[in-house]
Design a protein around this motif. Structure first.
Motif, mmCIF file in Angstrom:
data_model
loop_
_atom_site.group_PDB
_atom_site.id
_atom_site.type_symbol
_atom_site.label_atom_id
_atom_site.label_comp_id
_atom_site.label_asym_id
_atom_site.label_seq_id
_atom_site.Cartn_x
_atom_site.Cartn_y
_atom_site.Cartn_z
ATOM 1 N N GLU A 34 -50.748 42.665 -3.469
ATOM 2 C CA GLU A 34 -51.751 41.880 -2.997
ATOM 3 C C GLU A 34 -51.325 40.480 -2.283
ATOM 4 O OE1 GLU A 34 -50.951 40.338 -6.766
ATOM 5 O OE2 GLU A 34 -51.421 42.359 -6.215
ATOM 6 N N GLN A 35 -50.172 40.209 -2.414
ATOM 7 C CA GLN A 35 -49.555 38.873 -1.841
ATOM 8 C C GLN A 35 -48.389 39.008 -0.826
ATOM 9 O OE1 GLN A 35 -49.223 35.704 -4.565
ATOM 10 N NE2 GLN A 35 -50.317 36.860 -5.951
ATOM 11 N N PHE A 36 -47.619 39.949 -1.037
ATOM 12 C CA PHE A 36 -46.645 40.363 -0.020
ATOM 13 C C PHE A 36 -46.644 41.634 0.648
ATOM 14 C CE2 PHE A 36 -45.138 37.377 -3.429
ATOM 15 C CZ PHE A 36 -44.050 36.541 -2.900
ATOM 16 N N ASN A 37 -47.149 41.326 1.728
ATOM 17 C CA ASN A 37 -47.426 42.632 2.465
ATOM 18 C C ASN A 37 -46.399 42.867 3.620
ATOM 19 O OD1 ASN A 37 -50.236 43.049 1.183
ATOM 20 N ND2 ASN A 37 -50.404 40.994 2.159
ATOM 21 N N ARG A 69 -33.457 47.803 11.446
ATOM 22 C CA ARG A 69 -33.911 47.603 10.068
ATOM 23 C C ARG A 69 -34.665 45.756 10.001
ATOM 24 N NH1 ARG A 69 -28.089 48.929 8.301
ATOM 25 N NH2 ARG A 69 -27.666 46.665 8.834
ATOM 26 N N GLY A 70 -35.131 45.566 10.908
ATOM 27 C CA GLY A 70 -35.765 44.151 11.062
ATOM 28 C C GLY A 70 -37.028 44.451 10.308
ATOM 29 N N VAL A 71 -37.825 43.580 9.510
ATOM 30 C CA VAL A 71 -39.064 43.731 8.983
ATOM 31 C C VAL A 71 -39.699 42.592 9.005
ATOM 32 C CG1 VAL A 71 -38.226 45.682 7.298
ATOM 33 C CG2 VAL A 71 -38.273 43.135 6.621
ATOM 34 N N THR A 72 -41.134 42.529 8.794
ATOM 35 C CA THR A 72 -41.961 41.726 8.851
ATOM 36 C C THR A 72 -43.012 41.461 7.859
ATOM 37 O OG1 THR A 72 -41.895 41.285 11.439
ATOM 38 C CG2 THR A 72 -43.682 39.918 10.169
ATOM 39 N N TYR A 73 -42.938 40.404 6.964
ATOM 40 C CA TYR A 73 -43.864 40.595 5.778
ATOM 41 C C TYR A 73 -44.586 39.104 5.741
ATOM 42 C CZ TYR A 73 -41.204 43.944 2.966
ATOM 43 O OH TYR A 73 -40.820 45.002 2.357
ATOM 44 N N THR A 74 -45.915 39.223 5.371
ATOM 45 C CA THR A 74 -46.664 38.168 5.189
ATOM 46 C C THR A 74 -46.754 37.962 3.644
ATOM 47 O OG1 THR A 74 -48.771 39.444 4.809
ATOM 48 C CG2 THR A 74 -48.004 38.434 7.064
ATOM 49 N N LEU A 75 -46.895 36.559 3.338
ATOM 50 C CA LEU A 75 -46.831 36.300 1.826
ATOM 51 C C LEU A 75 -47.485 34.630 1.809
ATOM 52 C CD1 LEU A 75 -43.433 34.381 1.426
ATOM 53 C CD2 LEU A 75 -43.600 35.810 3.252
ATOM 54 N N PRO A 76 -47.712 34.411 0.640
ATOM 55 C CA PRO A 76 -48.343 33.060 0.535
ATOM 56 C C PRO A 76 -47.232 31.812 0.826
ATOM 57 C CG PRO A 76 -48.671 34.297 -1.276
ATOM 58 C CD PRO A 76 -47.853 35.062 -0.711
ATOM 59 N N LYS A 77 -47.708 30.731 1.358
ATOM 60 C CA LYS A 77 -47.082 29.685 1.860
ATOM 61 C C LYS A 77 -46.398 29.026 0.770
ATOM 62 C CE LYS A 77 -49.585 27.037 4.936
ATOM 63 N NZ LYS A 77 -50.248 26.476 5.694
ATOM 64 N N ASP A 125 -48.541 27.931 9.865
ATOM 65 C CA ASP A 125 -49.140 26.955 10.313
ATOM 66 C C ASP A 125 -49.871 26.146 9.412
ATOM 67 O OD1 ASP A 125 -51.821 28.125 10.082
ATOM 68 O OD2 ASP A 125 -51.358 29.261 12.158
ATOM 69 N N ASN A 126 -50.591 25.052 9.838
ATOM 70 C CA ASN A 126 -51.406 24.177 8.691
ATOM 71 C C ASN A 126 -52.800 24.624 8.605
ATOM 72 O OD1 ASN A 126 -49.561 22.244 8.373
ATOM 73 N ND2 ASN A 126 -50.043 21.115 10.090
ATOM 74 N N GLU A 127 -53.165 25.623 9.469
ATOM 75 C CA GLU A 127 -54.555 26.425 9.013
ATOM 76 C C GLU A 127 -54.452 27.414 8.119
ATOM 77 O OE1 GLU A 127 -58.057 28.402 11.694
ATOM 78 O OE2 GLU A 127 -56.243 27.646 12.811
ATOM 79 N N LEU A 128 -53.659 28.274 8.028
ATOM 80 C CA LEU A 128 -53.620 29.357 7.148
ATOM 81 C C LEU A 128 -52.906 29.180 6.120
ATOM 82 C CD1 LEU A 128 -52.851 32.425 9.888
ATOM 83 C CD2 LEU A 128 -54.796 31.830 8.912
ATOM 84 N N SER A 129 -53.129 30.119 4.997
ATOM 85 C CA SER A 129 -52.501 29.776 3.842
ATOM 86 C C SER A 129 -51.504 30.990 3.617
ATOM 87 C CB SER A 129 -53.538 30.063 2.513
ATOM 88 O OG SER A 129 -53.927 31.528 2.721
ATOM 89 N N THR A 130 -51.127 31.650 4.710
ATOM 90 C CA THR A 130 -49.972 32.632 4.513
ATOM 91 C C THR A 130 -48.938 32.278 5.522
ATOM 92 O OG1 THR A 130 -51.189 34.064 6.197
ATOM 93 C CG2 THR A 130 -51.345 34.446 3.732
#
Length: 104
Positions: free
Chosen positions: A46-49, A57-65, A18-23
């Motif tokens: 620290e950036q790819f979590n 086998r599905g995964v969810t990662y957070t990362l910088p936009k 979204d436009n609010e978060l940086s990830t």
């Protein structure tokens, strides 16, 4: 009880930001993308979590936009030029340092 197996259409990749978060978050079943995310997570923890490993086998990662990008497709002319350049100069990342198992 028989285990339900996801169809190829159900083995999707979803990118959310979204436009609010940086990830951004990426949910995927794509083996190639999972491998790439695992490698990036090992190199940049620290950036790819990894947020969640799901069923099938599905995964969810957070990362910088800023790591999410959309580019135009290669033209046939550009692809042929890069093949010729690689023949003359080698592959673009061939000279990068490669980690070995501590035996350097």
């Amino acid at each position: 009880m028989k285990k339900y197996k996801l169809t190829l259409a159900e083995q999707e990749t979803v990118i959310n930001f979204d436009n609010e978060l940086s990830t951004a978050s990426i949910y995927t079943h794509d083996a190639r993308l999972i491998r790439k995310l695992e490698e990036l997570s090992a190199k940049y923890p620290e950036q790819f979590n990894l947020q969640r490993k799901g069923p099938d086998r599905g995964v969810t990662y957070t990362l910088p936009k800023r790591c999410i990008g959309i580019r135009p497709p290669y033209s046939e002319k550009r692809r042929k030029q890069q093949v010729e350049d690689a023949k003359v100069n080698g592959l673009p990342f061939a000279n990068q340092e490669v980690k070995t198992n501590g035996n350097e």
